[in-house]
Design an enzyme around this catalytic site. Structure first.
Site, PDB file in Angstrom:
ATOM      1  N   HIS A   1     -20.273 -15.440  10.185  1.00  0.00           N
ATOM      2  CA  HIS A   1     -18.903 -15.403  10.725  1.00  0.00           C
ATOM      3  C   HIS A   1     -17.879 -16.026   9.777  1.00  0.00           C
ATOM      4  CE1 HIS A   1     -20.039 -13.746  14.578  1.00  0.00           C
ATOM      5  NE2 HIS A   1     -21.017 -14.638  14.675  1.00  0.00           N
TER       6      HIS A   1
ATOM      7  N   ARG B   1     -26.751 -19.147   6.983  1.00  0.00           N
ATOM      8  CA  ARG B   1     -26.884 -18.028   7.923  1.00  0.00           C
ATOM      9  C   ARG B   1     -26.301 -16.806   7.230  1.00  0.00           C
ATOM     10  NH1 ARG B   1     -25.089 -17.786  14.115  1.00  0.00           N
ATOM     11  NH2 ARG B   1     -23.004 -18.224  13.323  1.00  0.00           N
TER      12      ARG B   1
ATOM     13  N   ASP C   1     -31.433 -17.683  -3.860  1.00  0.00           N
ATOM     14  CA  ASP C   1     -31.229 -17.898  -5.300  1.00  0.00           C
ATOM     15  C   ASP C   1     -30.134 -18.931  -5.588  1.00  0.00           C
ATOM     16  OD1 ASP C   1     -33.248 -16.139  -5.897  1.00  0.00           O
ATOM     17  OD2 ASP C   1     -31.969 -14.538  -6.660  1.00  0.00           O
TER      18      ASP C   1
ATOM     19  N   GLN D   1     -32.810 -15.712  14.567  1.00  0.00           N
ATOM     20  CA  GLN D   1     -32.053 -15.937  15.795  1.00  0.00           C
ATOM     21  C   GLN D   1     -32.481 -14.972  16.895  1.00  0.00           C
ATOM     22  OE1 GLN D   1     -27.747 -16.740  14.215  1.00  0.00           O
ATOM     23  NE2 GLN D   1     -28.109 -17.729  16.186  1.00  0.00           N
TER      24      GLN D   1
ATOM     25  N   GLU E   1     -30.987 -13.770  20.217  1.00  0.00           N
ATOM     26  CA  GLU E   1     -29.683 -13.842  20.874  1.00  0.00           C
ATOM     27  C   GLU E   1     -29.308 -12.511  21.524  1.00  0.00           C
ATOM     28  OE1 GLU E   1     -26.785 -15.134  17.929  1.00  0.00           O
ATOM     29  OE2 GLU E   1     -27.561 -13.800  16.405  1.00  0.00           O
TER      30      GLU E   1
ATOM     31  N   ASP F   1     -23.978 -15.336  21.616  1.00  0.00           N
ATOM     32  CA  ASP F   1     -24.329 -13.915  21.553  1.00  0.00           C
ATOM     33  C   ASP F   1     -25.275 -13.541  22.689  1.00  0.00           C
ATOM     34  OD1 ASP F   1     -23.007 -12.445  19.431  1.00  0.00           O
ATOM     35  OD2 ASP F   1     -23.939 -13.868  18.069  1.00  0.00           O
TER      36      ASP F   1
HETATM   37  C1  3PY Z   1     -24.463 -17.878  19.002  1.00  0.00           C
HETATM   38  O1  3PY Z   1     -24.252 -18.697  19.898  1.00  0.00           O
HETATM   39  O2  3PY Z   1     -24.422 -16.651  19.169  1.00  0.00           O
HETATM   40  C2  3PY Z   1     -24.794 -18.356  17.672  1.00  0.00           C
HETATM   41  O3  3PY Z   1     -25.186 -17.563  16.851  1.00  0.00           O
HETATM   42  C3  3PY Z   1     -24.660 -19.816  17.399  1.00  0.00           C
HETATM   43  O4  3PY Z   1     -24.899 -20.147  16.117  1.00  0.00           O
HETATM   44 MG    MG Z   2     -24.821 -15.575  17.299  1.00  0.00          MG
END
Ligand code: 3PY
Ligand code: MG
Length: 252
Positions: free
Chosen positions: A48, A71, A85, A147, A149, A175
């Site tokens: 983001h 990330r 890298d 992740q 989510e 998310d």
């Molecule tokens: C979310 O809450 O979607 C995230 O990716 C937090 O880092």
């Molecule tokens: Mg997220």
């Protein structure tokens, strides 16, 4: 990079409590300030945050000894390769929904013969001065964090957590809340039930658990639930909160 203490990946795997904070501003100065606050790690948010790999590298340089986990914007191997890298101690990959995606991501993070990470020379290899040393230890010392989510990830979580090489599942509550049609309501029953399912599967698989919250109050309950990888707060929110509180204090 010279290795003296246990790496971030080793600490993650053995279950140390690792408290980090999220860096979203493309600023080496902000990164340096937060690294100096004593966090165990910095969550460098190239998903983001408005920055490119070169800016990310300057931020990692500013972080000094504080491990940075980048990330990446997606599971694409191009950004994963660049993040590692430039010297990231690992990657957090957003929006992982299936075990097949998880396998490809692990492969992109590991050198042959375990995986297919591209072989180049960068900051991680001290620009070639420590190429062989780095290559030798990189697979072991790179943290692979995925992740969960989405509803689909929750449905597939047992298969995702069982993929060899996955060190931690990091829940993105925001998310996840959106995927469950409860956008922003991270404490809604539907969201907390989904989190409980993820937690159960990860515990059974022996995979570490991570969580993000905007405040210490939001993440504190996770500690007693066995989450060991925490990201608390966001650079821009820290500035806003402190600036608003200071102003309000004088105005009142
Ligand atoms: C979310 O809450 O979607 C995230 O990716 C937090 O880092
Ligand atoms: Mg997220």
């Amino acid at each position: 990079m010279k290795q003296t203490r246990p790496s971030f990946a080793e600490r993650l795997r053995r279950g140390d409590l690792l408290i980090g904070t999220l860096v979203s501003l493309p600023s080496p100065e902000v990164t340096e300030i937060l690294a100096g606050c004593g966090y165990d790690w910095l969550f460098i948010d190239a998903e983001h945050g408005a920055f490119n790999p070169q800016q990310a590298q300057a931020m990692l340089q500013a972080a000094g000894e504080c491990p940075c986990i980048v990330r990446v914007p997606s599971g694409d191997e191009v950004w994963i390769k660049k993040a590692l890298d430039i010297g990231a101690a690992g990657v957090i990959v957003p929006q992982v929904h299936t075990a097949e995606q998880a396998r490809l991501i692990v492969g992109a993070c590991k050198y042959s013969p375990t995986g297919s990470r591209g072989v180049g020379i960068g900051r991680a290899h001290r620009y070639g001065q420590e190429f062989e040393q780095y290559i030798r230890r990189a697979n072991k010392q790179t943290a692979v964090i995925l992740q969960a989510e989405s509803q689909q990830a929750v449905d597939n979580i047992r298969a995702i957590a069982a993929v060899p090489g996955v060190d931690a599942i990091f829940i993105g509550p925001y998310d996840l809340s959106a995927s469950l049609k409860r956008i922003g309501r991270v404490r809604d029953r539907k969201v907390t039930n989904a989190i409980a399912r993820i937690r159960k599967a990860c515990k059974a698989a022996g995979v570490r658990l991570g969580y993000f919250g905007v405040s210490s109050a939001a993440v504190r309950p996770c500690i007693r639930k066995g989450f060991t990888l925490l990201a608390v707060g966001v650079d821009s929110l820290f500035i806003t909160q402190s600036a608003q509180e200071t102003l309000a204090d004088l105005r009142n």
